[in-house]
Design an enzyme around this catalytic site. Structure first.
Site, PDB file in Angstrom:
ATOM      1  CB  VAL A   1      -7.215  -4.212  -4.327  1.00 16.03           C
ATOM      2  CG1 VAL A   1      -6.848  -5.484  -3.582  1.00 16.03           C
ATOM      3  CG2 VAL A   1      -7.562  -3.089  -3.342  1.00 16.03           C
TER       4      VAL A   1
ATOM      5  CB  ALA B   1      -0.936  -0.023   1.205  1.00 17.34           C
TER       6      ALA B   1
ATOM      7  CG  HIS C   1      -3.944  -9.188  -0.772  1.00 16.05           C
ATOM      8  ND1 HIS C   1      -3.261  -8.355   0.079  1.00 16.05           N
ATOM      9  CD2 HIS C   1      -3.505 -10.444  -0.478  1.00 16.05           C
ATOM     10  CE1 HIS C   1      -2.464  -9.075   0.869  1.00 16.05           C
ATOM     11  NE2 HIS C   1      -2.581 -10.341   0.538  1.00 16.05           N
TER      12      HIS C   1
ATOM     13  CB  CYS D   1     -31.116 -10.616  -6.796  1.00 11.87           C
ATOM     14  SG  CYS D   1     -29.451 -10.631  -6.073  1.00 11.87           S
TER      15      CYS D   1
ATOM     16  CB  CYS E   1     -27.547  -7.117  -6.357  1.00 11.82           C
ATOM     17  SG  CYS E   1     -27.850  -7.733  -8.028  1.00 11.82           S
TER      18      CYS E   1
END
Ligand code: APR
Length: 264
Positions: free
Chosen positions: A105, A26, A123, A159, A156
């Site tokens: 990431v 990081a 990761h 759903c 979502c």
């Protein structure tokens, strides 16, 4: 070792290497505006890592609120590669980079121009967000907009299932194929350069160790201490952007004038 000597010696090691593995954490992205985890003011000084396990994320509304709050101030921001990422991409253009093994990431190595085939994301990444219910996938840019509009826990739209970034959470296993490839490359490199990591989270932190065990030289560029400092041929406690830029300039300069670079 003073900064100038460190830069000289690091450039000398790179000059004499053919297969460099760069291991990043990081700390390489803080100059892009993304906070690190354990440096001063880092994420774990403001959030409790216990709330950030996969189990807590799927079982607790309050944990999901904290997760998305943290993501909003880190991986959802529009960050750009900084001089450290750009210097590593230059190392690739010089034909020296075997691969990057990253714990990050944020996709900044790829944005700096390094092919995704050469970036092992131990990761995972936060480019995509997946619904754990129906599998629908959303780009982070879309979810980031919803966060900016004030949604605390985006769900979502299909759903109303739980949405989770593709990043590996505490308690989840690392992608085995990526880890295996990263281990193989670490064990066959001749130089490993660690940039911006405390080397405290395993199994990722084993990889520089595997490289040294297999005979590679080690360079560590980090503002804080790491458990591998004693194994480093070159240890530079400096800012990644400035240090890496100056090292690469020295490597490029020496290749022009053919001048010898400092001994290791
Ligand atoms: N230049 C050099 N070093 C820096 C800079 C910088 N500009 N900014 C920060 N650092 C140093 C910090 O002092 C710290 O020692 O980078 C290191 C970052 O360490 P961590 O925050 O622990 O990050 P990292 O090692 O990547 O953490 C590993 O822990 O929480 C998990 O999954 C998360 O991937 C992460 C893993």
């Amino acid at each position: 070792m003073d900064l100038e000597t460190g830069i000289e010696r690091a450039a000398g090691l790179i000059k004499r290497s053919h297969r460099v593995v760069v291991f990043t954490g990081a700390g390489i992205s803080t100059e892009s505006g993304i906070p690190d985890f354990r440096g001063p003011g880092g994420i774990w000084s403001r959030y409790d890592p216990e709330d950030f396990t996969y189990q807590r994320f799927i079982s607790s509304d309050s944990a999901r609120i904290k997760h998305w709050e943290m993501i909003k101030e880190t991986f959802a921001i529009e960050a750009s590669p900084n001089p450290a990422h750009i210097a590593i991409a230059e190392l690739d253009r010089l034909g020296k980079l075997d691969c990057i093994v990253t714990q990050n990431v944020d996709n900044l190595h790829q944005k700096a121009g390094v092919s995704g085939k050469k970036v092992f994301e131990l990761h995972g990444n936060t480019r995509w967000i997946k619904c754990l219910g129906c599998g629908q996938r959303y780009p982070m840019s879309e979810i980031s907009q919803r966060l900016k509009m004030g949604e605390a826990v985006p769900d979502c739209v299909k759903c109303h299932g739980i949405l989770k970034p593709d990043a590996v959470f505490f308690g989840e296993t690392l992608p085995q194929d990526v880890l295996n490839d990263a281990i193989a490359h670490s064990q066959s490199c001749d130089l490993c350069i660690v940039v911006g990591s405390t080397l405290l989270v395993y199994p990722a932190a084993y990889l520089p160790y595997y490289a040294v065990q297999a005979g590679a030289k080690l360079i560590i560029i980090n503002l804080g201490e790491t458990p591998m400092d004693a194994e480093a041929s070159v240890l530079i406690a400096g800012k990644a952007g400035e240090v890496l830029s100056r090292i690469i300039e020295k490597v490029k300069g020496s290749s022009n004038d053919g001048g010898a670079l400092g001994a290791e």
